[in-house]
Design a protein around this motif. Structure first.
Motif, PDB file in Angstrom:
ATOM      1  N   SER B   5      -5.325  53.623  31.430  1.00 17.83           N
ATOM      2  CA  SER B   5      -5.255  54.967  31.995  1.00 17.83           C
ATOM      3  C   SER B   5      -6.426  55.806  31.499  1.00 17.83           C
ATOM      4  CB  SER B   5      -3.924  55.646  31.643  1.00 17.83           C
ATOM      5  OG  SER B   5      -3.780  55.765  30.244  1.00 17.83           O
ATOM      6  N   GLN B   6      -6.835  56.733  32.338  1.00 19.21           N
ATOM      7  CA  GLN B   6      -7.949  57.613  31.996  1.00 19.21           C
ATOM      8  C   GLN B   6      -7.583  59.046  32.362  1.00 19.21           C
ATOM      9  OE1 GLN B   6     -11.185  54.616  33.799  1.00 19.21           O
ATOM     10  NE2 GLN B   6     -12.124  56.352  32.704  1.00 19.21           N
ATOM     11  N   SER B   7      -8.102  59.964  31.567  1.00 19.63           N
ATOM     12  CA  SER B   7      -7.892  61.377  31.881  1.00 19.63           C
ATOM     13  C   SER B   7      -9.103  62.191  31.467  1.00 19.63           C
ATOM     14  CB  SER B   7      -6.629  61.882  31.160  1.00 19.63           C
ATOM     15  OG  SER B   7      -6.782  61.777  29.745  1.00 19.63           O
ATOM     16  N   PRO B   8      -9.371  63.287  32.169  1.00 20.91           N
ATOM     17  CA  PRO B   8      -8.720  63.663  33.415  1.00 20.91           C
ATOM     18  C   PRO B   8      -9.166  62.755  34.564  1.00 20.91           C
ATOM     19  CG  PRO B   8     -10.577  65.099  33.004  1.00 20.91           C
ATOM     20  CD  PRO B   8     -10.482  64.195  31.809  1.00 20.91           C
ATOM     21  N   SER B   9      -8.523  62.846  35.682  1.00 22.06           N
ATOM     22  CA  SER B   9      -8.954  62.053  36.835  1.00 22.06           C
ATOM     23  C   SER B   9     -10.185  62.679  37.478  1.00 22.06           C
ATOM     24  CB  SER B   9      -7.829  61.913  37.852  1.00 22.06           C
ATOM     25  OG  SER B   9      -7.326  63.180  38.211  1.00 22.06           O
ATOM     26  N   ASN B  10     -10.259  63.989  37.407  1.00 27.47           N
ATOM     27  CA  ASN B  10     -11.410  64.721  37.926  1.00 27.47           C
ATOM     28  C   ASN B  10     -11.798  65.802  36.927  1.00 27.47           C
ATOM     29  OD1 ASN B  10     -11.886  63.835  40.916  1.00 27.47           O
ATOM     30  ND2 ASN B  10      -9.690  64.030  40.667  1.00 27.47           N
ATOM     31  N   LYS B  11     -13.113  66.056  36.826  1.00 25.56           N
ATOM     32  CA  LYS B  11     -13.595  67.090  35.924  1.00 25.56           C
ATOM     33  C   LYS B  11     -14.815  67.751  36.543  1.00 25.56           C
ATOM     34  CE  LYS B  11     -14.131  69.352  31.982  1.00 25.56           C
ATOM     35  NZ  LYS B  11     -13.122  70.346  31.487  1.00 25.56           N
ATOM     36  N   VAL B  12     -14.738  69.057  36.710  1.00 28.60           N
ATOM     37  CA  VAL B  12     -15.873  69.824  37.181  1.00 28.60           C
ATOM     38  C   VAL B  12     -16.319  70.709  36.029  1.00 28.60           C
ATOM     39  CG1 VAL B  12     -16.742  71.464  38.872  1.00 28.60           C
ATOM     40  CG2 VAL B  12     -14.978  69.814  39.530  1.00 28.60           C
ATOM     41  N   THR B  13     -17.593  70.688  35.721  1.00 30.84           N
ATOM     42  CA  THR B  13     -18.102  71.462  34.603  1.00 30.84           C
ATOM     43  C   THR B  13     -19.448  72.074  34.972  1.00 30.84           C
ATOM     44  OG1 THR B  13     -18.520  71.425  32.205  1.00 30.84           O
ATOM     45  CG2 THR B  13     -19.394  69.595  33.486  1.00 30.84           C
ATOM     46  N   GLU B  14     -19.854  73.034  34.173  1.00 33.20           N
ATOM     47  CA  GLU B  14     -21.143  73.671  34.404  1.00 33.20           C
ATOM     48  C   GLU B  14     -22.210  72.991  33.558  1.00 33.20           C
ATOM     49  OE1 GLU B  14     -19.535  78.214  35.312  1.00 33.20           O
ATOM     50  OE2 GLU B  14     -20.539  77.741  33.422  1.00 33.20           O
ATOM     51  N   LYS B  15     -23.390  72.972  34.090  1.00 29.78           N
ATOM     52  CA  LYS B  15     -24.520  72.409  33.371  1.00 29.78           C
ATOM     53  C   LYS B  15     -24.625  73.041  31.981  1.00 29.78           C
ATOM     54  CE  LYS B  15     -29.563  72.184  33.655  1.00 29.78           C
ATOM     55  NZ  LYS B  15     -30.759  72.538  34.480  1.00 29.78           N
ATOM     56  N   GLY B  16     -24.809  72.179  30.972  1.00 32.06           N
ATOM     57  CA  GLY B  16     -24.946  72.653  29.610  1.00 32.06           C
ATOM     58  C   GLY B  16     -23.672  72.590  28.789  1.00 32.06           C
ATOM     59  N   LYS B  17     -22.530  72.444  29.461  1.00 36.26           N
ATOM     60  CA  LYS B  17     -21.265  72.352  28.738  1.00 36.26           C
ATOM     61  C   LYS B  17     -21.026  70.914  28.250  1.00 36.26           C
ATOM     62  CE  LYS B  17     -19.795  76.614  29.390  1.00 36.26           C
ATOM     63  NZ  LYS B  17     -18.770  76.947  30.373  1.00 36.26           N
ATOM     64  N   ASP B  18     -20.163  70.806  27.244  1.00 37.35           N
ATOM     65  CA  ASP B  18     -19.766  69.484  26.745  1.00 37.35           C
ATOM     66  C   ASP B  18     -18.480  69.061  27.435  1.00 37.35           C
ATOM     67  OD1 ASP B  18     -20.608  70.143  23.215  1.00 37.35           O
ATOM     68  OD2 ASP B  18     -21.859  69.957  25.019  1.00 37.35           O
ATOM     69  N   VAL B  19     -18.332  67.743  27.637  1.00 38.08           N
ATOM     70  CA  VAL B  19     -17.088  67.219  28.214  1.00 38.08           C
ATOM     71  C   VAL B  19     -16.600  66.031  27.391  1.00 38.08           C
ATOM     72  CG1 VAL B  19     -17.558  67.976  30.575  1.00 38.08           C
ATOM     73  CG2 VAL B  19     -18.288  65.698  29.838  1.00 38.08           C
ATOM     74  N   GLU B  20     -15.288  65.850  27.406  1.00 37.93           N
ATOM     75  CA  GLU B  20     -14.666  64.697  26.752  1.00 37.93           C
ATOM     76  C   GLU B  20     -13.819  63.960  27.759  1.00 37.93           C
ATOM     77  OE1 GLU B  20     -14.132  65.920  22.041  1.00 37.93           O
ATOM     78  OE2 GLU B  20     -12.389  65.671  23.323  1.00 37.93           O
ATOM     79  N   LEU B  21     -14.015  62.665  27.823  1.00 39.31           N
ATOM     80  CA  LEU B  21     -13.250  61.819  28.731  1.00 39.31           C
ATOM     81  C   LEU B  21     -12.441  60.845  27.878  1.00 39.31           C
ATOM     82  CD1 LEU B  21     -16.155  60.971  31.228  1.00 39.31           C
ATOM     83  CD2 LEU B  21     -14.715  63.008  31.135  1.00 39.31           C
ATOM     84  N   ARG B  22     -11.202  60.633  28.297  1.00 40.13           N
ATOM     85  CA  ARG B  22     -10.298  59.831  27.475  1.00 40.13           C
ATOM     86  C   ARG B  22      -9.913  58.542  28.178  1.00 40.13           C
ATOM     87  NH1 ARG B  22      -5.646  60.998  23.688  1.00 40.13           N
ATOM     88  NH2 ARG B  22      -4.108  59.352  24.101  1.00 40.13           N
TER      89      ARG B  22
END
Lengths: 113, 119
Positions: B5-22
């Motif tokens: 399983s993975q989350s989130p299924s979808n992620k929208v972010t702004e340029k320059g921000k950090d994201v974490e995918l699980r």
């Protein structure tokens, strides 16, 4: 360096017709070869893999593939396509542990009624 | 049993921000892989974890990308200072792992992916 070429970006076949998806690879030693299917909204699923031995490999869902060393090919075949086979198909070549696999760009299969 | 399983299924972010995918692998699988799939392209290997060994990071495209794994369970892929070219589907897969007697290439089981869009 290993590489994979899937020459056909998109293939359309009629339901019930036969199917062959092409895959050519470049690898310095005996390759390990895989075919995966990716249906819309779903993850990749392994159809079959070749490691050694019989060059004609049987997979799930009625698919088979034939390893031809002389042609550096590992084409995927199915004698009679079903509408549910519409998906994207990826060929991959890699080491024993498939984490180092190199994937082709995929072939999208459309099935006409 | 449960798959990957993975989350989130979808992620929208702004340029320059950090994201974490699980990614939550199949229970008992010691090997875990991350791939990136850009639109219309095949899978691009990013990183591979095998048990307690040092991860194979040879596929990470830049130092903005990093991944961690807690023991033989959940993994997190972090992208710092996201760029528009990071937009892709990020796929996670797991397999039983090299610790066992492996007679043939291992079957990887893939999660559904996280679709990342960087605006």
């Amino acid at each position: 360096a290993q590489s994979v070429t899937q020459p056909d970006i998109h293939i359309t076949v009629s339901e019930g017709a036969s199917l062959e998806l092409r895959c050519n690879y470049s690898y310095g030693a005996t390759p390990y070869l895989f075919w995966y299917v990716q249906s819309p909204g779903q993850g990749l699923q392994l159809l079959l893999k070749y490691f050694s031995g019989d060059t004609l490999v049987q997979g799930i869902k009625g698919f088979e593939a034939e390893f031809k060393r002389s042609q550096s090919s590992f084409n995927l075949r199915k004698p009679s396509v079903h509408w549910s086979d519409a998906a994207e198909y990826f060929c991959a070549v890699g080491a024993t542990n498939a984490g180092k696999s190199t994937f082709g760009d995929g072939t999208t299969l459309t099935v006409k009624p | 049993g449960a798959g990957v399983s993975q989350s989130p299924s979808n992620k929208v972010t702004e340029k320059g921000k950090d994201v974490e995918l699980r990614c939550d692998p199949i229970s008992g699988h010691t090997a875990l892989y991350w791939y990136r799939q850009r639109l219309g392209q095949g899978l691009e290997f990013l990183i591979y974890f095998q048990g307690n060994s040092a991860p194979d990071k040879s596929g990470l495209p830049s130092d903005r990308f990093s991944a961690e794994r807690t023991g033989e369970s959940v993994s997190t892929l972090t992208i710092q200072r996201t760029q528009q070219e990071d937009s892709a589907v990020y796929l996670c897969a797991s397999s039983l792992g090299r610790g066992r007697l492996v007679r043939s290439p291992e079957t990887q089981y893939f999660g559904p992916g996280t679709r990342l869009l960087v605006l």
